[in-house]
Structures are given as structure tokens and as C-alpha cells.
Motif scaffolding. Structure first.
Motif, mmCIF file in Angstrom:
data_model
loop_
_atom_site.group_PDB
_atom_site.id
_atom_site.type_symbol
_atom_site.label_atom_id
_atom_site.label_comp_id
_atom_site.label_asym_id
_atom_site.label_seq_id
_atom_site.Cartn_x
_atom_site.Cartn_y
_atom_site.Cartn_z
ATOM 1 N N LYS A 1 -17.563 0.353 -1.524
ATOM 2 C CA LYS A 1 -17.565 0.280 -0.056
ATOM 3 C C LYS A 1 -18.983 0.219 0.496
ATOM 4 O O LYS A 1 -19.244 -0.425 1.514
ATOM 5 C CB LYS A 1 -16.843 1.488 0.535
ATOM 6 C CG LYS A 1 -15.340 1.403 0.513
ATOM 7 C CD LYS A 1 -14.743 2.607 1.219
ATOM 8 C CE LYS A 1 -13.235 2.515 1.312
ATOM 9 N NZ LYS A 1 -12.663 3.664 2.051
ATOM 10 N N ARG B 1 -7.708 0.502 -0.966
ATOM 11 C CA ARG B 1 -7.080 -0.621 -0.264
ATOM 12 C C ARG B 1 -7.829 -0.995 1.005
ATOM 13 O O ARG B 1 -7.693 -2.107 1.511
ATOM 14 C CB ARG B 1 -5.617 -0.314 0.039
ATOM 15 C CG ARG B 1 -5.341 0.827 0.993
ATOM 16 C CD ARG B 1 -3.831 0.957 1.181
ATOM 17 N NE ARG B 1 -3.467 2.093 2.017
ATOM 18 C CZ ARG B 1 -2.219 2.413 2.314
ATOM 19 N NH1 ARG B 1 -1.225 1.680 1.853
ATOM 20 N NH2 ARG B 1 -1.948 3.450 3.076
ATOM 21 N N SER B 2 -8.651 -0.068 1.531
ATOM 22 C CA SER B 2 -9.429 -0.388 2.729
ATOM 23 C C SER B 2 -10.470 -1.468 2.451
ATOM 24 O O SER B 2 -10.956 -2.119 3.376
ATOM 25 C CB SER B 2 -10.118 0.868 3.264
ATOM 26 O OG SER B 2 -11.024 1.400 2.319
ATOM 27 N N PHE C 1 -9.821 -4.172 1.220
ATOM 28 C CA PHE C 1 -9.136 -5.450 1.394
ATOM 29 C C PHE C 1 -8.566 -5.625 2.804
ATOM 30 O O PHE C 1 -7.705 -6.465 3.039
ATOM 31 C CB PHE C 1 -8.036 -5.579 0.339
ATOM 32 C CG PHE C 1 -8.517 -5.208 -1.040
ATOM 33 C CD1 PHE C 1 -9.458 -5.980 -1.696
ATOM 34 C CD2 PHE C 1 -8.054 -4.051 -1.654
ATOM 35 C CE1 PHE C 1 -9.922 -5.612 -2.953
ATOM 36 C CE2 PHE C 1 -8.515 -3.679 -2.914
ATOM 37 C CZ PHE C 1 -9.453 -4.462 -3.562
ATOM 38 N N THR C 2 -9.073 -4.818 3.739
ATOM 39 C CA THR C 2 -8.626 -4.923 5.136
ATOM 40 C C THR C 2 -9.792 -5.245 6.069
ATOM 41 O O THR C 2 -9.632 -5.214 7.285
ATOM 42 C CB THR C 2 -7.962 -3.615 5.593
ATOM 43 O OG1 THR C 2 -8.908 -2.536 5.504
ATOM 44 C CG2 THR C 2 -6.752 -3.283 4.737
ATOM 45 N N LYS C 3 -10.959 -5.548 5.494
ATOM 46 C CA LYS C 3 -12.165 -5.784 6.294
ATOM 47 C C LYS C 3 -12.420 -7.260 6.566
ATOM 48 O O LYS C 3 -13.350 -7.609 7.287
ATOM 49 C CB LYS C 3 -13.394 -5.211 5.574
ATOM 50 C CG LYS C 3 -13.280 -3.759 5.142
ATOM 51 C CD LYS C 3 -13.273 -2.821 6.305
ATOM 52 C CE LYS C 3 -13.319 -1.367 5.809
ATOM 53 N NZ LYS C 3 -13.191 -0.417 6.924
ATOM 54 N N GLY C 4 -11.597 -8.119 5.974
ATOM 55 C CA GLY C 4 -11.815 -9.546 6.146
ATOM 56 C C GLY C 4 -12.910 -10.113 5.272
ATOM 57 O O GLY C 4 -13.438 -11.193 5.540
ATOM 58 N N ASN D 1 -3.585 2.479 -3.820
ATOM 59 C CA ASN D 1 -2.309 2.985 -3.325
ATOM 60 C C ASN D 1 -1.162 2.721 -4.299
ATOM 61 O O ASN D 1 -0.100 3.328 -4.203
ATOM 62 C CB ASN D 1 -1.979 2.368 -1.964
ATOM 63 C CG ASN D 1 -1.965 0.852 -1.983
ATOM 64 O OD1 ASN D 1 -2.997 0.225 -2.163
ATOM 65 N ND2 ASN D 1 -0.794 0.266 -1.805
ATOM 66 N N ASP E 1 -6.637 7.165 -0.989
ATOM 67 C CA ASP E 1 -5.782 5.978 -0.988
ATOM 68 C C ASP E 1 -4.601 6.159 -1.940
ATOM 69 O O ASP E 1 -3.488 5.694 -1.665
ATOM 70 C CB ASP E 1 -6.574 4.736 -1.381
ATOM 71 C CG ASP E 1 -7.254 4.090 -0.184
ATOM 72 O OD1 ASP E 1 -6.951 4.493 0.948
ATOM 73 O OD2 ASP E 1 -8.081 3.187 -0.380
ATOM 74 N N SER F 1 -5.450 -12.512 -3.727
ATOM 75 C CA SER F 1 -4.912 -12.768 -2.390
ATOM 76 C C SER F 1 -6.058 -13.270 -1.515
ATOM 77 O O SER F 1 -7.229 -13.197 -1.905
ATOM 78 C CB SER F 1 -4.355 -11.471 -1.801
ATOM 79 O OG SER F 1 -5.416 -10.573 -1.487
ATOM 80 N N GLN G 1 -7.367 -11.815 0.731
ATOM 81 C CA GLN G 1 -8.211 -10.649 0.988
ATOM 82 C C GLN G 1 -9.031 -10.235 -0.246
ATOM 83 O O GLN G 1 -9.796 -9.274 -0.193
ATOM 84 C CB GLN G 1 -7.355 -9.461 1.443
ATOM 85 C CG GLN G 1 -6.663 -9.664 2.787
ATOM 86 C CD GLN G 1 -5.467 -10.600 2.695
ATOM 87 O OE1 GLN G 1 -4.747 -10.617 1.687
ATOM 88 N NE2 GLN G 1 -5.245 -11.387 3.738
ATOM 89 N N GLN H 1 -7.745 -9.275 -3.258
ATOM 90 C CA GLN H 1 -7.049 -8.285 -4.082
ATOM 91 C C GLN H 1 -6.257 -8.981 -5.191
ATOM 92 O O GLN H 1 -5.642 -10.020 -4.957
ATOM 93 C CB GLN H 1 -6.097 -7.474 -3.206
ATOM 94 C CG GLN H 1 -5.399 -6.323 -3.903
ATOM 95 C CD GLN H 1 -4.567 -5.497 -2.933
ATOM 96 O OE1 GLN H 1 -4.630 -5.685 -1.723
ATOM 97 N NE2 GLN H 1 -3.789 -4.581 -3.456
#
Length: 413
Positions: free
Chosen positions: A120, A141-142, A144-147, A159, A192, A366, A368, A370
Motif C-alpha cells: 500500500k 482487497r483495498s 484493488f479499489t483505488k483504480g 478477504n 481484510d 481483473s 483492477q 487482482q
């Protein structure tokens, strides 16, 4: 002016003589026939054990790829080389080293550090500089949520680690909800993992009766285990990296805590079966990889062969951290060759289109970044006499042994 021109030409000739490939700013750093990758790895501090596994996995893969013809680009063969720095298990230091590798060392391609927290810390820097990073040990998993467009993770997200344990407990309870005790360290990865267990509890209608936060030192879990002894949950789940796994088993055996199912992370990284032997028997361990799996590739062959080769090189069996780290180099080789270029944007695009099988597992990203092609596995520590081994028990498709459930009481062992 003539003198300046001559000096310039001399400089160009000197650079060529050194074998430096100087293309556009987007090109990878290449010296002669060598592609330079960068990595900040925990060689000291809290994560030093897993940092060593990470580095060993990288190095074994580099050695194998280089010995088997290297990376083929433009009809020529290139070798991999990695510049390492010790991030000291510190996120601030990891961020500084990412800057150093990019700005001072000129690295255009990065490998990830160990842990979600350090990944991170580095990801915003590699992203800002448009530097692809293939990482193998940051499962939060965070991430893969930042774009992020330049981050690619070969491992399953955090997770997913212990969700399968809750499903297994419910299955063994005749499909009925179970009572869950949780003990998780307060770091990005473990939290997570916790969220995945919470989601699994909701999905199965199960009840969380203990939800304890563990301190980073992780020297003592007695308070949590005392509550487990009183409340008698159906399953106890623990995540606190290697130290958490060792502490949990030591104190569970000392306090004679009986629980039908015990599931945790980092059993193989901590060498749980070897360190605690029969005290660790029947513990369920979430893992990204195991040597009994049937995935294959042309570099390491099977997972069992990788296990053998790694053991011969480093003198110990590879935990999954080493396996997934080795897989990251296979992904880079594949992407470079499909791009047939050192242009980092072309290689980034090739990484995004990855769809391959390695000894570690299937890898497909993906949008993202992942890996969506590889399931987690659960193994159970099983002992014959004084010899204890890890046996895969879930998911059933990959299982090599049957689950022992419930765990025999201490008084019956």
C-alpha cells in the motif's frame, strides 16, 4: 561549438560502449543484455522471515529463467536482474525506496514487497510514475479499489483467506449456522481477512461471538483463549502473520483449549508443523499454494518439483510466499515477450492481458489488477508418529486428504 559537438559524440560512443540501451523515457532500464527490476524487501524488522521467503522466490525464478534462455525480445535474449533494498518492515521506508529505485536507479519495472501494508505504501508511487509493479505478497482487497492501472497481484485477495473455513464449518454442521470466535491483528492484511470472515458469517447466518483485536507484538493471546474456553465456539479463526500463528498454537496447547475447528493464516511461513509438531496437529491453515497441487509450467514443472528445487537451493521447504514470488517473475517474462518491447506502456498492456498457468496456479487479472483465476486452499496439519505434514483438505477438487473434524479434545490425544 565544434568542441562541444565532439564531446557530445564522445559521450554517445561511451554510453554505447557500456552497452546501455537508451530508448524513450517509457523504455525499461536495460544494461547490455540485462533487464533491471527493482524490489524493496523486508530483510530486517517484523517481516524479515517472510521477506527472506520473498527474496528467495524471486532469486530462484531469476536463476531458472536466465538458465533457460532468458527473455526473448526482438530476436535477442535478455537476462533478469533485481536491485534489492531493505525496507526494514517499515512502510515509510518502503515508500522512500520506491522513489529511490525509480528516480535514482532508473528502474522502470517493480516487484512488490512483503505484506499488504508495505505494498500500500509503494503502490501510489509506482502508479504516479506509471511504473508497472507485479506484486506477490500484498493481498489487501483495498489495493484493488483505488483504480490502479499499473498494479498486478498474482495472489488471491486477503478477504478470501478464511472464508472457506467458515463454509467448511457450516458444511460439517449439517448446513446450519455456526458460532465463530475471531482474533485478528490490527494490520491491513489481517483486517481484510476479518472482513471476509464477517461476510461469510452473514452469508451463512452464523454468529460471531468473539471479535478480538490482537496487538502487534502478539506475544500473548491468553485473554482471547480464556473467552474461547468459556463460550465454546464452533470455530476459532486467527490471523496475525507468522508470530500470531506460533503464539496461538503455543498457548492453545498450554491452556488445553478445545475447539472443534481452528483455522489460521501463515502456518507454512512460520513452519508451524516443524516448530510445534503434534501441538499444531489438526490446525487448518489458509494458503495461496501447496506442493501437492497439480498446476504446471515449463520452467518449474509441477508444484512438487518447485518444492524440491527450492529445498535444494535454500535448505528448507518453500512456503507459499516463496512460490508466489517466483510466479511474479514468470508473469513478467510472459508479458515482456508478448509485448516484444521494452516500452513500459506496451508491457503494462501485456500484463493486463495475462492468462497463463504457472506451477503456482492460474493467473489472469481483473481490470483492477487482482488475480481472478486461482482459488485459496486449506491444509490441515497431520502427524504420523513424530512427523507432521500439511495435507490439503479444501477445496475438494484439489484435496489430497480428508478433513479431521471435530478436532479431538486434548484429553483424548
Amino acid at each position: 561549438m565544434m568542441r562541444i559537438a565532439k564531446l557530445f559524440m564522445a559521450l554517445v560512443v561511451g554510453v554505447a560502449a557500456l552497452g546501455l540501451v537508451v530508448a524513450s523515457p517509457a523504455a525499461a532500464k536495460v544494461e547490455g543484455d540485462t533487464i533491471i527490476l527493482g524490489a524493496a524487501v523486508s530483510l530486517s524488522g517484523k517481516y524479515s522471515t517472510n521477506g527472506k521467503h520473498t527474496k528467495n522466490g524471486y532469486e530462484l525464478a531469476v536463476k531458472r529463467i536466465n538458465s533457460m534462455g532468458g527473455v526473448q525480445i526482438g530476436g535477442k535474449s535478455y537476462k533478469f536482474k533485481i536491485i534489492y533494498y531493505d525496507d526494514e518492515s517499515n512502510s515509510g521506508r518502503a515508500a522512500q525506496l520506491a522513489e529511490r529505485l525509480i528516480k535514482q536507479d532508473g528502474v522502470k519495472y517493480m516487484l512488490g514487497p512483503y505484506s499488504s501494508g508495505l505494498t500500500k505504501a509503494m503502490a501510489p508511487i509506482t502508479e504516479e510514475n506509471k511504473i508497472p509493479m507485479v506484486e506477490a505478497n500484498g493481498a489487501s482487497r483495498s489495493l484493488f479499489t483505488k483504480g490502479y492501472k499499473y498494479l498486478f497481484a498474482v495472489l488471491s485477495a486477503a478477504n478470501q483467506y478464511l472464508e472457506v473455513a467458515i463454509d467448511l464449518a457450516v458444511e460439517k454442521n449439517g448446513g446450519k449456522p455456526v458460532r465463530i470466535a475471531m482474533a485478528f491483528e490490527q494490520d491491513a492484511f489481517s483486517q481484510d481477512v476479518r472482513l471476509g470472515v464477517v461476510d461469510a458469517a452473514k452469508r451463512t447466518g452464523s454468529k460471531i461471538i468473539i471479535d478480538d483485536k490482537l496487538p502487534k507484538e502478539l506475544n500473548d493471546m491468553a485473554a482471547t483463549l480464556a473467552k474461547v474456553k468459556v463460550t465454546r465456539p464452533d470455530v476459532l479463526v486467527v490471523s496475525g502473520h507468522s508470530k500470531g500463528a506460533l503464539t496461538a498454537i503455543r498457548q492453545i496447547s498450554e491452556m488445553k483449549i478445545d475447539v472443534p475447528m481452528l483455522a489460521m493464516t501463515h502456518c507454512d511461513a512460520s513452519k508451524l508443523a516443524k516448530q510445534h509438531g503434534k501441538k499444531a496437529e489438526y490446525a487448518l491453515c489458509a494458503a495461496q499454494w501447496h506442493k501437492s497441487l497439480s498446476y504446471k509450467d515449463k520452467f518449474f514443472g509441477s508444484a512438487a518439483t518447485f518444492d524440491k528445487d527450492f529445498n535444494a537451493e535454500y535448505g528448507y521447504a518453500p512456503p507459499y510466499q516463496a512460490a508466489e514470488s517466483a510466479a511474479a517473475l514468470l508473469v513478467y517474462k510472459d508479458a515482456f515477450e508478448r509485448a516484444n518491447s521494452f516500452d513500459k506502456e506496451k508491457v503494462r498492456d501485456a500484463l493486463a492481458e495475462t492468462d497463463m498457468q504457472t506451477f503456482y496456479g492460474n493467473i489472469k487479472f481483473s481490470p483492477q489488477g487482482q488475480n481472478i483465476a486461482k482459488p485459496m486452499v486449506l491444509f490441515q496439519v497431520r502427524c504420523e508418529g513424530d512427523t507432521c505434514e500439511n495435507k490439503v483438505v479444501a477445496p475438494t477438487k484439489w484435496a489430497s486428504s480428508e478433513l479431521v473434524h471435530p478436532i479431538p479434545k486434548w484429553s483424548e490425544r
